[in-house]
Design an enzyme around this catalytic site. Structure first.
Site, PDB file in Angstrom:
ATOM      1  N   GLY A 310       7.279  -1.975   6.111  1.00 49.35           N
ATOM      2  CA  GLY A 310       7.217  -1.385   7.435  1.00 49.35           C
ATOM      3  C   GLY A 310       7.159   0.130   7.423  1.00 49.35           C
ATOM      4  CG  HIS A 313       2.240   5.496   5.183  1.00 50.01           C
ATOM      5  ND1 HIS A 313       1.214   5.151   4.337  1.00 50.01           N
ATOM      6  CD2 HIS A 313       3.389   5.199   4.520  1.00 50.01           C
ATOM      7  CE1 HIS A 313       1.700   4.694   3.207  1.00 50.01           C
ATOM      8  NE2 HIS A 313       3.024   4.702   3.285  1.00 50.01           N
ATOM      9  CD  GLU A 314      -3.958   6.900   9.106  1.00 47.79           C
ATOM     10  OE1 GLU A 314      -4.871   6.158   8.747  1.00 47.79           O
ATOM     11  OE2 GLU A 314      -3.661   7.099  10.304  1.00 47.79           O
ATOM     12  CG  HIS A 316       1.887   0.733   4.930  1.00 47.05           C
ATOM     13  ND1 HIS A 316       2.711   1.762   5.307  1.00 47.05           N
ATOM     14  CD2 HIS A 316       2.509   0.107   3.910  1.00 47.05           C
ATOM     15  CE1 HIS A 316       3.791   1.759   4.563  1.00 47.05           C
ATOM     16  NE2 HIS A 316       3.704   0.765   3.690  1.00 47.05           N
ATOM     17  CD  GLN A 340      11.304  -3.507  -2.811  1.00 47.88           C
ATOM     18  OE1 GLN A 340      10.872  -4.621  -2.549  1.00 47.88           O
ATOM     19  NE2 GLN A 340      10.501  -2.449  -2.886  1.00 47.88           N
ATOM     20  CE  LYS A 432       3.539   5.842  -2.294  1.00 46.96           C
ATOM     21  NZ  LYS A 432       4.898   6.100  -2.292  1.00 46.96           N
ATOM     22  CB  VAL A 459      -4.135   6.896   2.273  1.00 45.65           C
ATOM     23  CG1 VAL A 459      -4.571   7.731   3.461  1.00 45.65           C
ATOM     24  CG2 VAL A 459      -4.998   5.638   2.179  1.00 45.65           C
ATOM     25  NE  ARG A 470      12.138   5.696  -0.714  1.00 46.88           N
ATOM     26  CZ  ARG A 470      11.749   4.478  -1.073  1.00 46.88           C
ATOM     27  NH1 ARG A 470      10.474   4.216  -1.259  1.00 46.88           N
ATOM     28  NH2 ARG A 470      12.648   3.520  -1.243  1.00 46.88           N
TER      29      ARG A 470
HETATM   30  O1  PAF Z   1       5.403  -1.637  -1.755  1.00 54.46           O
HETATM   31  C1  PAF Z   1       6.249  -2.084  -0.954  1.00 54.46           C
HETATM   32  O2  PAF Z   1       6.324  -1.701   0.214  1.00 54.46           O
HETATM   33  C2  PAF Z   1       7.251  -3.122  -1.443  1.00 54.46           C
HETATM   34  O3  PAF Z   1       7.659  -2.881  -2.740  1.00 54.46           O
HETATM   35  C3  PAF Z   1       6.713  -4.552  -1.317  1.00 54.46           C
HETATM   36  C4  PAF Z   1       5.512  -4.775  -2.204  1.00 54.46           C
HETATM   37  C5  PAF Z   1       6.371  -4.840   0.115  1.00 54.46           C
HETATM   38  C6  PAF Z   1       7.802  -5.545  -1.742  1.00 54.46           C
HETATM   39  O4  PAF Z   1       8.930  -5.430  -0.974  1.00 54.46           O
END
Ligand code: PAF
Length: 571
Positions: A310, A313-314, A316, A340, A432, A459, A470
């Site tokens: 979530g 940004h550009e 995604h 993670q 990235k 990007v 971030r």
């Molecule tokens: O790259 C991410 O945003 C995360 O590591 C992912 C691949 C969605 C797994 O939680």
């Protein structure tokens, strides 16, 4: 008609179409009456015979049209077989029957056809002008006769292959008879809910909906399912269960079909005079997700997955756009994966904005947003991890002094679960997170996930800073310093492209750029782009130069791929 006889296998000429000859209509009910009426109005010579006068009506006719109930067609066909010759065209007007019911006439050598006006005919004088009519023939000439006759009667003929007759008739039943069943069900429910004269209340809605559908097809779909509002759907089902449980299976079946159409509307929107942007449907559970994808999967349509945490940004959005171009259905997962995050990383502070993410995802082309709760992904007794070895997860960010391999274990575990839940044909990741992409690709290969992993270029902001969720943590002065990351990578790749073969010497140039920007890197390293093994020389293999640094409270990463055999890859 003798003209037709000569031209049996030639296209029906204008002359032929104006000279259909003598028509016998067998059966004087509503359909027979209406067709005979239309034929006379068209100037045709018509003889009508009831069941007792079949032979009399047929004798000397060029075309016989059997307009009796389905169950009697074969008998009439048998009866007239004695009175016709091989030049007589014999047809029926049944919607459900194929040409096989005319077998006795066919065996006599007569060409056969069917001509079914797709209309309810309540009276023997119903006007059929402009009504579509399905035609089929046992020979090309018979099909042409059926077509010509239909046109002369003012109908609009369209061909339906005889072997598709049952499907054709099922479609007609769905469109007409089932519509009545549906409206009666709605009226019954409304009456039970205390509304008087439910039919009168529903009629304007039914007529307007039918008119909208006629104008725009599936784009006419409105309501909670089209809006992705499953909460309202759940309330409907609860009400039905309490008041009219016998209607629940019907509601569920129609809801399922409506979801499939809504998904189709999102992936292939109906655009009239502008761009249509739609809101993706949000699903919270793997069961909802699978049900939502089942129709597309059943139709063999391709499914693309863009996994995200979530705060889009550009970067995604470029993944979603690529998925939109490549796949029929696009799913974006939205899940901030706790496993993670390390103990020193602030999971709770990770930026979140689901409403905006859903809007942006829709604008970029996502059909579905899979946004499960943490408890759904990781129930209390969750006990499995997916861990990639091979030296991929304990270097760079996976070094125990940095995020550690537990970070990647969290990533691969959740990505494996997402791949299983969605079952995509293609999954899209950003370059990235180069190490993540390499690890995910290895996991998919080793565990034989039937998915193609696509990795797309980073990007960047206009000044070169890699887009990241971030970046919002950066204060203005930190934002300026952060440019140093990309500049350091550029210094290393420029050196390599200018002939520097020592990775150590090229990296030293990058370290100088970082130092000048006031950045103390966690690492700036050159590694094999597939195995992540350290590399000492730039040669003809692909080298990943990766950097990570904490700038203020943000931990940022970036990288460049150097491929001297093909030039530099955009990263
Ligand atoms: O790259 C991410 O945003 C995360 O590591 C992912 C691949 C969605 C797994 O939680």
């Amino acid at each position: 008609m003798r003209e037709l006889e000569r031209n049996r296998d030639a296209p029906a000429s204008t002359e032929a179409s104006s000279e259909l000859g003598r028509l016998a209509v067998i059966g004087n009910g509503r359909v027979g009456g209406s067709l005979a009426h239309a034929a006379r109005a068209a100037g045709l010579e018509v003889r009508v015979g009831g069941r007792g006068q079949v032979l009399e009506a047929v004798r000397g006719s060029d075309i016989v049209l059997i307009c009796v109930p389905d169950r009697a067609i074969a008998d009439v066909s048998r009866e007239i077989a004695q009175a016709i010759d091989v030049t007589t065209y014999v047809g029926h007007v049944s919607g459900a029957s194929g040409l096989d019911v005319l077998r006795p006439a066919m065996e006599r050598g007569a060409p056969t056809f069917s001509l079914h006006p797709l209309q309810t005919i309540p009276e023997p004088t119903t006007t059929l002008l402009g009504v579509p009519a399905a035609v089929a023939g046992s020979t090309p000439a018979a099909t042409r006769i059926a077509t010509t006759l239909a046109e002369r009667l003012g109908l609009r003929p369209f061909e339906v292959p005889d072997d598709q007759r049952a499907a054709y008739h099922a479609a007609a039943v769905l469109a007409s008879n089932f519509l009545i069943a549906l409206e009666e069900t709605a009226a019954d429910l409304l009456t039970r809910a205390g509304v008087e004269d439910a039919r009168a209340v529903l009629t304007p809605l039914v007529l307007r909906t039918a008119a909208n559908w006629s104008d725009t097809g599936r784009a006419a779909l409105t309501g909670p399912i089209a809006r992705g509002d499953e909460t309202t759907v759940a309330r409907h089902r609860a009400a039905l269960r309490a008041m009219a449980p016998e209607f629940e299976p019907l509601y569920d079946a129609l809801a399922e079909r409506t979801r499939a159409l809504a998904t189709l509307n999102r992936s292939q929107p109906h655009v009239e005079g502008g761009t249509q942007v739609s809101t993706p449907r949000i699903v919270r559970t793997r069961e909802e997700l699978r049900a939502a994808l089942a129709p597309a999967r059943g139709e063999g349509r391709t499914i693309g997955l863009v996994p995200t945490m979530g705060f889009l940004h550009e970067g995604h959005l470029s993944l979603i756009q690529a998925a939109r171009e490549r796949c029929d259905v696009v799913v974006m997962s939205l899940f901030v994966n706790p496993t993670q995050f390390g103990p020193r990383e602030d999971l709770a502070a990770y930026p979140r904005d689901e409403a905006s993410d859903v809007t942006l995802a829709g604008e970029a082309g996502a059909d579905l947003v899979y946004a499960p709760d943490t408890g759904h992904v990781y129930p209390p007794d969750f006990a499995t991890v997916v861990e990639v070895g091979g030296g991929l997860t304990d270097v760079l960010c996976g070094d125990p002094a940095r995020r550690g391999s537990a970070h990647f274990r969290g990533v691969t575990t959740v990505v494996a679960k997402l791949l299983n839940a969605v079952g995509p044909d293609v999954a899209f990741f950003g370059q990235k997170d180069a190490q993540q992409a390499i690890i995910v690709r290895r996991m998919a290969r080793d565990l034989e996930f039937p998915v193609e992993i696509v990795v797309l270029p980073t990007v960047r902001e206009p000044d070169g800073l890699a887009m990241s969720s971030r970046n919002v943590y950066l204060q203005p002065d930190e934002r300026v310093r952060a440019r140093g990351l990309n500049r350091a990578l550029a210094a290393v790749s420029d050196a390599a492209r200018s002939g520097e073969t020592s990775t150590a010497r090229a990296l030293a140039l990058g370290e100088k750029v970082l130092a000048d920007a006031g950045i103390v890197p966690e690492y700036l390293e050159a590694r094999d782009a597939e195995t992540l093994a350290e590399v000492e020389r730039f040669d003809d293999r692909r080298v990943l130069v990766a950097v990570a640094a904490r700038i203020g409270s943000a931990r940022l990463i970036d990288n460049v791929l150097i491929d001297l055999s093909h030039g530099e890859d955009p990263a």
